[in-house]
Design a protein around this motif. Structure first.
Motif: not given
Length: 289
Positions: A117-134
């Motif tokens: 889904c692109g670059n993310a930092t810890s500030a985003v919090g836990p997340f799920y990315c649909p394109p790579d199913q992670r």
């Protein structure tokens, strides 16, 4: 919730990435879907941080598999191993609930991470990315839940976070996300309904987790105590939109900006899943959220 010491937890696809690593190939920024709905469990609308992009890429590299995370005893002693154990239990549970279940991966990272889904930092919090199913988690977030959000914490509170993100994976693979309007906000918006359903799915797993067994017939987890359920509900409370706006924002509660649901909604839907299983988690056909 406590793991049985002799349980085999070597099932989940869990890896640890290096701190501040930028790994793999992805889009230029997290897609709005991941940011607004599937990204931060913090309940904060981050959609203004990046432009809307289509798709993104998929990660081409992963972190290192966890070492020394073999048994329930390891899971009780280490946060990383607890994530391994939770992933194993969640996979075993959901493969009995969803035909053709495909397990997601769980990447633990620190600082920043590049995803499908692109670059993310810890500030985003836990997340799920649909394109790579992670699922992506910086485990430092669990400390932040206590120090910044005022959560009581505890192992089940941590595993509730993981189970919530697993709920988004279920929504992805069964098609729940298709056709939703995820840019609208508010207490009855599609985005909030998606989040509350993920809370409900988390509750359903917690209720059934003590019945999930490894290949040798050993239950991975012990039945949760009342105190542990209280910890999980407390975690759901402190990540409610109204709680965050009142306690971590300017003190003004504005329901029309909600992206994840109120504390009361999140706790109520966790309880619905806990008492009724996944079949009780239809947040889209009810007017009473």
């Amino acid at each position: 919730m406590t793991f049985n010491d002799d349980a085999n937890i070597r099932g989940g696809r869990v890896s640890r990435r290096g701190r501040n690593a930028a790994i793999g190939a992805g889009g230029g920024g997290l897609v709005v879907l991941a940011l607004l709905v599937l990204g931060p469990i913090l309940g904060v609308d981050l959609s203004g941080l990046v432009p809307l992009v289509n798709g993104g890429g998929t990660t081409t590299e992963t972190g290192d598999p966890l070492e020394g995370c073999l048994t329930g005893e390891d899971a009780n002693a280490s946060v990383d191993c607890r994530m391994q154990g939770a992933a194993t239990s969640l996979d075993l549970y959901w493969e009995t609930q969803v035909d053709g279940y495909v397990a997601p991966a769980l990447d633990l990272f620190g600082g920043s991470v590049q995803t499908g889904c692109g670059n993310a930092t810890s500030a985003v919090g836990p997340f799920y990315c649909p394109p790579d199913q992670r699922v992506y988690i910086d485990t430092a977030f669990f400390d932040q839940l206590q120090t910044q959000f005022g959560a009581s914490g505890g192992p089940l509170a941590q595993m509730y976070i993981v189970a919530h993100e697993w709920g988004h994976h279920i929504q992805n693979i069964v098609g729940t996300m298709n056709g939703l309007n995820l840019q609208d906000t508010g207490p009855t918006s599609d985005g909030v309904r998606l989040e509350l359903q993920a809370d409900c799915y988390a509750g359903a797993w917690v209720a059934a987790a003590s019945d999930v067994e490894d290949a040798s017939g050993i239950a991975l987890l012990k039945e949760p105590t009342d105190a542990e359920i209280t910890d999980a509900l407390n975690a759901a409370n402190v990540v409610g939109d109204d709680y965050i706006q009142e306690n971590l924002g300017d003190g003004t509660v504005n329901p029309e900006t909600w992206t994840h649901g109120s504390s009361e909604q999140r706790q109520a839907w966790f309880r619905a899943g806990y008492s009724g299983g996944p079949g009780s988690c239809d947040t889209f056909s009810t007017n009473n959220l």
